[in-house]
Design an enzyme around this catalytic site. Structure first.
Site, PDB file in Angstrom:
ATOM      1  N   GLU A  75       0.825  -1.214   0.000  1.00 60.93           N
ATOM      2  CA  GLU A  75       0.000   0.000   0.000  1.00 60.93           C
ATOM      3  C   GLU A  75       0.854   1.257   0.000  1.00 60.93           C
ATOM      4  OE1 GLU A  75      -4.035   1.971   1.665  1.00 60.93           O
ATOM      5  OE2 GLU A  75      -3.609  -0.131   2.051  1.00 60.93           O
ATOM      6  N   THR A  76       1.969   1.222   0.690  1.00 61.74           N
ATOM      7  CA  THR A  76       2.875   2.373   0.702  1.00 61.74           C
ATOM      8  C   THR A  76       3.377   2.669  -0.709  1.00 61.74           C
ATOM      9  OG1 THR A  76       3.573   1.940   2.980  1.00 61.74           O
ATOM     10  CG2 THR A  76       5.052   3.276   1.610  1.00 61.74           C
TER      11      THR A  76
END
Length: 153
Positions: A75-76
């Site tokens: 997700e980062t």
């Protein structure tokens, strides 16, 4: 992560944010959670985002890399790609994350590479491939972000 990042950004991105007085290294960091997990951003553009994370400290009780840790890395990286695609006038907000865990990792670093699947005006979708030190695929993830207008300063 934040201020200690050594990520390489395209010059046009650096210039765009510099004119706004924005520190892109802090803006496009792993955030507080990513910092605690040791996520390091290595390379960042709308076309490709690369980051690493240590396995040590991010394991489940059996000593394997925790699936949630892979999700944080995915997700980062996908969010950074979506933010860079959207530009300084947009904010990327994750709306869907899917992770398939292929194999375990017990030590070393895992590396994630996010590449775009779709880049539109209101959404951006990235595929994130996470591999271990032997370049074996640990996880495949897909993240879709909604691109919202950034608040005016």
């Amino acid at each position: 992560m934040g201020e200690k990042s050594t990520a390489k950004f395209p010059q046009e991105v650096i210039d765009e944010y510099a004119t706004l007085g924005v520190d892109i290294v802090s803006l496009f960091s792993a955030g507080h959670l990513g910092n605690r997990m040791g996520v390091e951003l290595v390379e960042a553009s709308a076309d490709r985002v690369v980051g690493t994370m240590p396995v040590e400290g991010n394991t489940q009780p059996y000593g394997l890399l925790h699936g949630g840790a892979s999700a944080v890395l995915a997700e980062t990286l996908g969010s950074v790609g979506a933010m860079l695609h959207g530009g300084s006038g947009k904010l990327a907000v994750g709306v869907d994350l899917n992770c398939t865990h292929h194999r375990g990792a017990r030590s070393g670093l895992v590396t994630g590479v996010a590449t775009p699947v779709h880049r539109g005006r209101s959404t951006a979708t990235y595929e994130i491939v996470i591999t271990d030190d032997q370049d074996k695929r640990v996880c495949t993830a897909r993240l879709t972000c909604m691109l919202r207008d950034a608040p005016q300063a």
